[in-house]
Each structure stands twice: as structure tokens, then as C-alpha cells.
Design a protein around this motif. Structure first.
Motif, PDB file in Angstrom:
ATOM      1  N   ASP A   1     -49.924  67.919 144.849  1.00  0.00           N
ATOM      2  CA  ASP A   1     -50.080  69.180 145.567  1.00  0.00           C
ATOM      3  C   ASP A   1     -48.702  69.815 145.646  1.00  0.00           C
ATOM      4  OD1 ASP A   1     -50.838  71.308 147.110  1.00  0.00           O
ATOM      5  OD2 ASP A   1     -51.085  70.154 148.966  1.00  0.00           O
ATOM      6  N   ILE A   2     -48.459  70.778 144.760  1.00  0.00           N
ATOM      7  CA  ILE A   2     -47.121  71.365 144.618  1.00  0.00           C
ATOM      8  C   ILE A   2     -47.055  72.644 145.448  1.00  0.00           C
ATOM      9  CG2 ILE A   2     -45.412  72.242 142.992  1.00  0.00           C
ATOM     10  CD1 ILE A   2     -46.900  70.601 140.822  1.00  0.00           C
ATOM     11  N   GLY A   3     -46.216  72.605 146.489  1.00  0.00           N
ATOM     12  CA  GLY A   3     -46.171  73.689 147.460  1.00  0.00           C
ATOM     13  C   GLY A   3     -47.183  73.417 148.553  1.00  0.00           C
ATOM     14  N   CYS A   4     -46.990  72.271 149.241  1.00  0.00           N
ATOM     15  CA  CYS A   4     -48.043  71.766 150.132  1.00  0.00           C
ATOM     16  C   CYS A   4     -48.157  72.553 151.428  1.00  0.00           C
ATOM     17  CB  CYS A   4     -47.816  70.292 150.430  1.00  0.00           C
ATOM     18  SG  CYS A   4     -46.208  69.907 151.180  1.00  0.00           S
ATOM     19  N   ALA A   5     -47.117  73.343 151.810  1.00  0.00           N
ATOM     20  CA  ALA A   5     -47.154  74.160 153.024  1.00  0.00           C
ATOM     21  C   ALA A   5     -47.511  73.304 154.239  1.00  0.00           C
ATOM     22  CB  ALA A   5     -48.096  75.340 152.853  1.00  0.00           C
TER      23      ALA A   5
ATOM     24  N   ALA B   1     -47.578  65.070 147.951  1.00  0.00           N
ATOM     25  CA  ALA B   1     -47.399  66.455 148.391  1.00  0.00           C
ATOM     26  C   ALA B   1     -45.939  66.833 148.204  1.00  0.00           C
ATOM     27  CB  ALA B   1     -47.817  66.604 149.847  1.00  0.00           C
ATOM     28  N   VAL B   2     -45.704  67.910 147.478  1.00  0.00           N
ATOM     29  CA  VAL B   2     -44.346  68.319 147.102  1.00  0.00           C
ATOM     30  C   VAL B   2     -44.030  69.665 147.740  1.00  0.00           C
ATOM     31  CG1 VAL B   2     -42.805  68.860 145.179  1.00  0.00           C
ATOM     32  CG2 VAL B   2     -44.569  67.094 144.904  1.00  0.00           C
ATOM     33  N   ASP B   3     -42.853  69.765 148.336  1.00  0.00           N
ATOM     34  CA  ASP B   3     -42.410  71.056 148.856  1.00  0.00           C
ATOM     35  C   ASP B   3     -40.904  71.024 149.033  1.00  0.00           C
ATOM     36  OD1 ASP B   3     -44.347  73.397 150.415  1.00  0.00           O
ATOM     37  OD2 ASP B   3     -42.168  73.554 150.603  1.00  0.00           O
ATOM     38  N   LEU B   4     -40.280  72.176 148.817  1.00  0.00           N
ATOM     39  CA  LEU B   4     -38.832  72.285 149.020  1.00  0.00           C
ATOM     40  C   LEU B   4     -38.485  72.339 150.499  1.00  0.00           C
ATOM     41  CD1 LEU B   4     -35.994  72.727 147.815  1.00  0.00           C
ATOM     42  CD2 LEU B   4     -36.495  75.186 147.777  1.00  0.00           C
TER      43      LEU B   4
ATOM     44  N   ALA C   1     -39.704  72.172 142.548  1.00  0.00           N
ATOM     45  CA  ALA C   1     -40.408  72.044 141.273  1.00  0.00           C
ATOM     46  C   ALA C   1     -39.881  73.130 140.325  1.00  0.00           C
ATOM     47  CB  ALA C   1     -41.906  72.211 141.503  1.00  0.00           C
ATOM     48  N   PRO C   2     -39.812  72.865 139.014  1.00  0.00           N
ATOM     49  CA  PRO C   2     -40.398  71.709 138.335  1.00  0.00           C
ATOM     50  C   PRO C   2     -39.503  70.469 138.257  1.00  0.00           C
ATOM     51  CG  PRO C   2     -39.595  73.251 136.704  1.00  0.00           C
ATOM     52  CD  PRO C   2     -39.365  73.905 138.050  1.00  0.00           C
ATOM     53  N   HIS C   3     -38.215  70.585 138.652  1.00  0.00           N
ATOM     54  CA  HIS C   3     -37.285  69.472 138.410  1.00  0.00           C
ATOM     55  C   HIS C   3     -37.703  68.211 139.148  1.00  0.00           C
ATOM     56  CE1 HIS C   3     -34.883  72.587 136.601  1.00  0.00           C
ATOM     57  NE2 HIS C   3     -34.835  73.250 137.750  1.00  0.00           N
ATOM     58  N   ILE C   4     -38.197  68.335 140.375  1.00  0.00           N
ATOM     59  CA  ILE C   4     -38.561  67.165 141.165  1.00  0.00           C
ATOM     60  C   ILE C   4     -39.744  66.416 140.573  1.00  0.00           C
ATOM     61  CG2 ILE C   4     -40.187  68.356 142.693  1.00  0.00           C
ATOM     62  CD1 ILE C   4     -37.585  65.677 143.709  1.00  0.00           C
ATOM     63  N   LEU C   5     -40.515  67.078 139.711  1.00  0.00           N
ATOM     64  CA  LEU C   5     -41.720  66.461 139.150  1.00  0.00           C
ATOM     65  C   LEU C   5     -41.408  65.408 138.091  1.00  0.00           C
ATOM     66  CD1 LEU C   5     -43.854  69.709 138.648  1.00  0.00           C
ATOM     67  CD2 LEU C   5     -43.725  68.243 140.679  1.00  0.00           C
ATOM     68  N   GLU C   6     -40.208  65.444 137.546  1.00  0.00           N
ATOM     69  CA  GLU C   6     -39.884  64.578 136.408  1.00  0.00           C
ATOM     70  C   GLU C   6     -40.023  63.098 136.738  1.00  0.00           C
ATOM     71  OE1 GLU C   6     -36.000  65.673 135.140  1.00  0.00           O
ATOM     72  OE2 GLU C   6     -36.584  67.685 134.449  1.00  0.00           O
TER      73      GLU C   6
ATOM     74  N   ALA D   1     -43.243  78.405 135.231  1.00  0.00           N
ATOM     75  CA  ALA D   1     -42.378  77.255 134.924  1.00  0.00           C
ATOM     76  C   ALA D   1     -43.001  75.951 135.412  1.00  0.00           C
ATOM     77  CB  ALA D   1     -41.004  77.464 135.565  1.00  0.00           C
ATOM     78  N   VAL D   2     -43.592  75.968 136.585  1.00  0.00           N
ATOM     79  CA  VAL D   2     -44.225  74.763 137.116  1.00  0.00           C
ATOM     80  C   VAL D   2     -45.514  74.465 136.365  1.00  0.00           C
ATOM     81  CG1 VAL D   2     -45.295  73.738 139.152  1.00  0.00           C
ATOM     82  CG2 VAL D   2     -43.163  75.011 139.376  1.00  0.00           C
ATOM     83  N   VAL D   3     -46.280  75.488 136.027  1.00  0.00           N
ATOM     84  CA  VAL D   3     -47.508  75.277 135.254  1.00  0.00           C
ATOM     85  C   VAL D   3     -47.177  74.591 133.933  1.00  0.00           C
ATOM     86  CG1 VAL D   3     -49.391  76.416 134.027  1.00  0.00           C
ATOM     87  CG2 VAL D   3     -48.747  77.186 136.325  1.00  0.00           C
TER      88      VAL D   3
END
Length: 410
Positions: free
Chosen positions: A266-270, A287-290, A316-321, A337-339
Motif C-alpha cells: 500500500d504505497i501512500g498509506c495515509a 504500508a509505505v509512506d514518506l 517511493a519508488p526508491h524505498i520499494l527496491e 514513476a512509482v507505477v
């Protein structure tokens, strides 16, 4: 030709009278090396080292005499009975059961286990077994060579669990070890073993059990596509963005279909509403969020609803690696870019949303270029006041759903 086989379970305790009687009459005995070394095996019987159960079944079907198969634990529980009963072998199976290795492992740990999930880990299913361990607080893992405690621990990187490793149950070499998952990869473990993976529970008193394999009190709320404030009370009375609309979330969940054994990104989990709902379906969730506040709110929502999940703070996208491979992905932030980064990881399904047509077209093109068939919808919802039917809130958003083209429909 043999058309009947007796399958005897062995848990390390002395064989029952029924098992000894069947063995004494056997002219063919199949089993592992430690089974074939039992003193009750007739010295004149043909012995088959049990590797491929299918091959042994064919040998048994062609044998002129009385056949017995020895197996660890309860052979009807993730055991040889299923294969021997396959129609192509034409065998009638009689079973003399024993205590299953899962029951024995929980007994050694002194724990109840009616609320445990039970998975089999082979090299081809190891990732899905690990996802169950991520998503559930009590899991018994029946391991195999190359998919044992060390491999489980390595794939659980970043998720704290307690391991109870039971090696060679029922034998003179039996050993039970309790350690944290981050230490399990530092050891060499003897086969066969069973691993109890414990942790990730939200706490609180356990409900009275009536259903095997899960907490009968969970999920605590019926339905899905829940109002945002039910997952995140901090959102009550505030106007949420289009990406947090419950109707959009329901449509995203319907297209992703998260299920037990899956890993969801879940990218941008808010506030964590999507993450919590995906976890309530039994999937493992990262769950990913900055924003650290978003991660904290997501963790609070997970605790409130009694579901385990992992939050990862980063852009994201760097943290996804460095994240483990996903099965399905929801993208709420990051755009094309994230897609593209997600399509490179080849999950089965991806959903994203956009506020403008230009953005939706760009996301749709990125999904198509990445090898996904794309469904695009314009969703409009209008919240109404039930007292006077006046409009309370309106949401208009584009939904983009991608399905990997080389994945069979399921």
C-alpha cells in the motif's frame, strides 16, 4: 496385485496393537530410513525408502502381498494419505493415526492451537508461507529442506516474531529451541522440523474459540469499504481527499482481491484505511509512506482493528527496491514513476487512481507498457444527508486497474 494399503502414523511413542498387527503381516513396507529401522518391521519384507509418494504408490499397486506405509505424525494431516488415495493408484487406504507433528509441537510449547494457521513450506511455496506468518499471530510451519527456519527468518526480515523450532520430534534427538526470528538464520537446523511462528498480535484477552484457524472475533466490523473514520478516528469531521473515498477503496479492494498468502503493498498509506482492510482479508501488508505521521496513524489503525501489518517510511519508488515481492499493489502516491517501478516487480494486479484525465492516461499507458491489461473507470460518489437528502460531500476520481497479461484469471 495389492489394492489395499495400511498407513501407520508414528510419533515416537510405542506402536499400537493395531499398528503392530498390520506390520507383522506386511510383505512390503515403505517409509523413511528411521521408519524402516523400527524393530517391528518384518525382516523378510520388501523395503521402499519413501521419497516420491507417487512412485511408492505405483510400486504398492503392483505388489503381490500386503503393503504398509509408515509416516511421521498423523498421515492424514498434510501427509501421504492424500496421494495414496488418488484415483489413478486405485488403492483402498486404511489409516492408523498418531499425534500430528503440529499437535506435538504446540504441546512441547505448552500452547493452545485451535487459533493457529498451519502452512506447508516448500521452496516453491516458501514466500506464501512467510506472508501468512506476516499476517497472522500464530502459525505452524511444516518445513522442508531449503524451506526451513533459517529461510523463514531471512524472508521475515524487518518483522519481529518468536520462533519455536521443534527438531526431530518423537525421536531420541528431539530438541525444542525458542528464539527470536532475527537469530534463527544464524543456526543450522536438523530435518524434519516444525516451526511455530508467534507474534504480531494486537493483544487483549482471547475470544472463546469455536472456529479452527482464526480468532472468531476478527474482523471486528462487518463489511468492507468502511467509512474512513472507522479506521482512522482522526479523520472524523475532516474532508478527506478523493484517494481516501471509501467507495474508491471498495472498488480497489474488489479488483485486487487480497487473500491469505498474498503480500500487499500500500504505497501512500495515509491514515491506513486501505492497509487495514487488506489485512482483514488475511493478506500480509506493507504500508509505505514518506510521512511519519501517516505511518504512525496506520499502525494505530492496525492495533485498533487487531490486524498485524508492517509500515515502512520512505519515498517511493526508491524505498520499494528492498521490499519483498508483492502479489498485489495499491498506489495512492507517486504517479508514473512509482507505477513503472511496480510493474517491474511483476505483481499480479495493480490499482492506482488519478484526479485528472491527463494523469489517468499517463498511468494507464505506464501499466500497458509494463505488460498489464488496463481497466479505467471514472467514479463519482455523492454523500447525502439522510435527513434532508442534501449533498454532504462529492468525490470524482479516475480508477486504473491493471492485471498482468501472463497471469491466468483467478
Amino acid at each position: 496385485m495389492a489394492d489395499r494399503v495400511t498407513v501407520i502414523g508414528w510419533d515416537g511413542s510405542p506402536l499400537t496393537a493395531a499398528a503392530r498387527s498390520a506390520l507383522s503381516a506386511a510383505t512390503l513396507v515403505a517409509g523413511a530410513a528411521h521408519h524402516l529401522a523400527l524393530p517391528e518391521v518384518p525382516p523378510g519384507a520388501e523395503r521402499i525408502r519413501l521419497g516420491s509418494v507417487d512412485l511408492a504408490a505405483r510400486r504398492i499397486a503392483g505388489h503381490r502381498g500386503t503393503a504398509v506405509v509408515l509416516a511421521d505424525g498423523d498421515p492424514g494431516f498434510f501427509g501421504v494419505v492424500r496421494t495414496l488415495r488418488a484415483p489413478e493408484h486405485g488403492l483402498e487406504v486404511e489409516v492408523v493415526p498418531a499425534v500430528s507433528s503440529v499437535a506435538a509441537a504446540f504441546a512441547r510449547a505448552g500452547m493452545p492451537w485451535e487459533d493457529a494457521r498451519i502452512v506447508v513450506a516448500h521452496q516453491r511455496t516458501l514466500r506464501r508461507a512467510v506472508n501468512v506468518c506476516r499476517a497472522h499471530p500464530k502459525v505452524a510451519v511444516l518445513t522442508s529442506p531449503g524451506a526451513g527456519p533459517a529461510e523463514l527468518a531471512l524472508l521475515l526480515d524487518g518483522v519481529h516474531r518468536t520462533f519455536v523450532v521443534c527438531e526431530e520430534l518423537g525421536t531420541d534427538r528431539e530438541q525444542v529451541s525458542v528464539l527470536t526470528s532475527d537469530k534463527a538464520a544464524d543456526h543450522s537446523w536438523r530435518d524434519p522440523n516444525v516451526v511455530l511462528v508467534i507474534g504480531g498480535t494486537a493483544g487483549g484477552p482471547p475470544a472463546a474459540p469455536w472456529l479452527m484457524g482464526q480468532d472468531p472475533a476478527a474482523p471486528p466490523v462487518r463489511g468492507w469499504g468502511l467509512p474512513t473514520e472507522e479506521c482512522d478516528p482522526a479523520a472524523r469531521g475532516t474532508r478527506t481527499g478523493a484517494g481516501e473515498d471509501p467507495s474508491l477503496r471498495a472498488a480497489q479492494l474488489a479488483r485486487l482481491g487480497p487473500r491469505t498468502g498474498d503480500l500487499v503493498w500500500d504505497i501512500g498509506c495515509a491514515g491506513g484505511a486501505f492497509s487495514v482492510e487488506a489485512a482483514r482479508f488475511g493478506a500480509a501488508v506493507i504500508a509505505v509512506d514518506l510521512d511519519p505521521t501517516a505511518c504512525a496513524r496506520t499502525e494505530q489503525a492496525a492495533r485498533r482493528h487487531g490486524v498485524p501489518l508492517q509500515t515502512v517510511r520512505g519515498r517511493a519508488p526508491h524505498i520499494l527496491e528492498n521490499l519483498p515481492e508483492p502479489d498485489v499493489v495499491r498506489i495512492a502516491a507517486g504517479g508514473v514513476a512509482v507505477v513503472t517501478a511496480c510493474t517491474d516487480r511483476r505483481p499480479e494486479r495493480i490499482v492506482a487512481h488519478a484526479s485528472t484525465r491527463d494523469e489517468a492516461e499517463a498511468i494507464g499507458a505506464a501499466l500497458t507498457d509494463g505488460g498489464y491489461t488496463v481497466e479505467s473507470l471514472l467514479l463519482q460518489t455523492v454523500g447525502l444527508d439522510p435527513h434532508d437528502w442534501s449533498e454532504r460531500e462529492r468525490s470524482v476520481v479516475f480508477l486504473l486497474a491493471g492485471r498482468r497479461t501472463d497471469t491466468p484469471h483467478s
